[in-house]
Design a protein around this motif. Sequence first.
Motif, short mmCIF file in Angstrom:
data_model
loop_
_atom_site.label_atom_id
_atom_site.label_comp_id
_atom_site.label_asym_id
_atom_site.label_seq_id
_atom_site.Cartn_x
_atom_site.Cartn_y
_atom_site.Cartn_z
N MET A 170 0.90 -1.85 0.24
CA MET A 170 0.27 0.05 -0.70
C MET A 170 0.88 1.41 -0.10
SD MET A 170 -2.84 1.01 2.81
CE MET A 170 -3.07 2.29 2.97
N SER A 171 0.74 1.91 -1.20
CA SER A 171 1.12 3.00 -1.01
C SER A 171 1.08 3.99 -0.16
CB SER A 171 0.76 4.02 -1.87
OG SER A 171 1.24 3.14 -3.41
N PRO A 172 2.27 4.89 0.50
CA PRO A 172 1.19 6.16 1.55
C PRO A 172 0.53 7.35 0.63
CG PRO A 172 3.41 6.75 0.38
CD PRO A 172 3.45 5.59 -0.07
N MET A 173 -0.65 7.28 1.84
CA MET A 173 -1.82 7.91 1.72
C MET A 173 -2.44 8.64 2.06
SD MET A 173 -3.43 5.76 -1.32
CE MET A 173 -3.55 3.76 -0.48
N GLU A 174 -1.57 9.99 2.25
CA GLU A 174 -2.36 11.01 3.55
C GLU A 174 -3.88 11.41 3.97
OE1 GLU A 174 -0.29 14.65 3.80
OE2 GLU A 174 -2.71 15.82 3.82
N THR A 175 -4.82 10.54 5.16
CA THR A 175 -6.22 10.10 5.59
C THR A 175 -6.37 11.38 6.34
OG1 THR A 175 -4.86 8.92 7.98
CG2 THR A 175 -4.90 8.41 5.76
N LEU B 96 3.67 4.05 6.22
CA LEU B 96 2.63 5.38 6.83
C LEU B 96 2.47 5.96 5.99
CD1 LEU B 96 1.28 4.58 9.19
CD2 LEU B 96 3.39 5.88 10.01
N GLU B 97 1.52 6.98 6.17
CA GLU B 97 1.41 8.43 5.14
C GLU B 97 2.45 9.24 5.41
OE1 GLU B 97 -2.10 8.38 7.48
OE2 GLU B 97 -2.02 10.39 7.69
N ASN B 98 2.34 10.18 4.88
CA ASN B 98 3.29 11.71 5.32
C ASN B 98 3.54 12.19 6.65
OD1 ASN B 98 3.71 12.87 2.49
ND2 ASN B 98 2.26 14.93 2.64
N THR B 99 4.43 11.78 6.93
CA THR B 99 5.06 11.92 8.76
C THR B 99 5.74 13.06 8.67
OG1 THR B 99 4.03 9.90 9.12
CG2 THR B 99 5.56 11.50 10.91
#
Length: 94
Positions: free
Chosen positions: A24-29, A59-62
């Motif tokens: 799963m690609s990182p995707m901001e939730t 994990l998404e943008n951090t």
Amino acid sequence: MSAFPKLFSPFKLGSLSVKNRIVMSPMETHLCDTDGFVTEELIAYYKERAVGGVGYITLENTAIDPAGRVNNGMLCIHDNTYIPGLKKTHGLHP
Ligand SMILES: Cc1cc2nc3c(=O)[nH]c(=O)nc-3n(C[C@H](O)[C@H](O)[C@H](O)COP(=O)(O)O)c2cc1C
């Protein structure tokens, strides 16, 4: 015969064992709280993907620096206080 014969075969990435090749690609939730901390809703979101069969979740943008937090929906990791919440995003696979 499947067009992707290895899709459901496990592999190792260093010491990490991954059960299949679905990534799963990182995707901001925008499921963190307004200060960038992990919430139960965010954990539930990733848990659902893990239970659904994704082998490796990115994990998404951090934000690694407060200046890099471009919106209030962005997770943070620029301070040790974020670590306990982020640790909860590990080990979600059944
Ligand atoms: C709604 C949405 C949110 C995304 N959020 C992030 C993110 O947080 N971090 C990131 O690096 N990429 C993010 N991306 C980019 C995706 O991870 C992915 O690289 C992009 O959709 C291209 O995928 P593809 O190469 O499989 O077509 C996002 C994409 C979408 C559609």
